[in-house]
Design a protein around this motif. Structure first.
Motif, PDB file in Angstrom:
ATOM      1  N   UNK A  48     -20.759 -30.262  53.578  1.00 21.83           N
ATOM      2  CA  UNK A  48     -21.991 -30.262  54.368  1.00 21.83           C
ATOM      3  C   UNK A  48     -22.936 -31.373  53.930  1.00 21.83           C
ATOM      4  N   UNK A  49     -23.003 -31.626  52.622  1.00 20.65           N
ATOM      5  CA  UNK A  49     -23.847 -32.719  52.129  1.00 20.65           C
ATOM      6  C   UNK A  49     -23.343 -34.055  52.640  1.00 20.65           C
ATOM      7  N   UNK A  50     -22.021 -34.245  52.623  1.00 23.40           N
ATOM      8  CA  UNK A  50     -21.461 -35.481  53.166  1.00 23.40           C
ATOM      9  C   UNK A  50     -21.789 -35.620  54.648  1.00 23.40           C
ATOM     10  N   UNK A  51     -21.602 -34.562  55.388  1.00 22.68           N
ATOM     11  CA  UNK A  51     -21.884 -34.622  56.828  1.00 22.68           C
ATOM     12  C   UNK A  51     -23.343 -34.955  57.090  1.00 22.68           C
ATOM     13  N   UNK A  52     -24.243 -34.337  56.347  1.00 22.34           N
ATOM     14  CA  UNK A  52     -25.674 -34.508  56.584  1.00 22.34           C
ATOM     15  C   UNK A  52     -26.179 -35.857  56.104  1.00 22.34           C
ATOM     16  N   UNK A  53     -25.774 -36.275  54.910  1.00 21.42           N
ATOM     17  CA  UNK A  53     -26.378 -37.449  54.285  1.00 21.42           C
ATOM     18  C   UNK A  53     -25.516 -38.703  54.347  1.00 21.42           C
ATOM     19  N   UNK A  54     -24.226 -38.551  54.233  1.00 16.15           N
ATOM     20  CA  UNK A  54     -23.356 -39.722  54.157  1.00 16.15           C
ATOM     21  C   UNK A  54     -22.920 -40.194  55.541  1.00 16.15           C
ATOM     22  N   UNK A  55     -22.445 -39.265  56.341  1.00 17.16           N
ATOM     23  CA  UNK A  55     -21.925 -39.647  57.646  1.00 17.16           C
ATOM     24  C   UNK A  55     -23.019 -39.994  58.645  1.00 17.16           C
ATOM     25  N   UNK A  56     -24.256 -39.661  58.323  1.00 14.86           N
ATOM     26  CA  UNK A  56     -25.367 -39.968  59.210  1.00 14.86           C
ATOM     27  C   UNK A  56     -25.786 -41.430  59.141  1.00 14.86           C
ATOM     28  N   UNK A  57     -25.243 -42.149  58.162  1.00 17.53           N
ATOM     29  CA  UNK A  57     -25.625 -43.565  57.982  1.00 17.53           C
ATOM     30  C   UNK A  57     -25.076 -44.416  59.093  1.00 17.53           C
TER      31      UNK A  57
END
Length: 57
Positions: A48-57
């Motif tokens: 979820x952290x990756x989806x929210x913070x990383x993939x949003x870039x």
């Protein structure tokens, strides 16, 4: 940078603050209830952290 909440002592928290000041354009995300990531003990929170913070870039 993803960090496991329960693996952080006071020294680690100080280092995180120094990192944030030096690299103000990067994110430091603490994963709640995490102890360590190898092996990954809380994969849903990390995903979820990756989806929210990383993939949003």
């Amino acid at each position: 940078m993803l960090l496991a909440e329960h693996s952080m002592d006071e020294f680690s928290k100080e280092k995180v603050e120094e990192f944030k000041q030096l690299h103000f354009n990067l994110s430091v995300i603490t994963i709640p209830n995490g102890y360590h990531f190898l092996p990954i003990t809380n994969p849903i929170q990390i995903a979820n952290a990756f989806k929210k913070h990383i993939l949003a870039i």
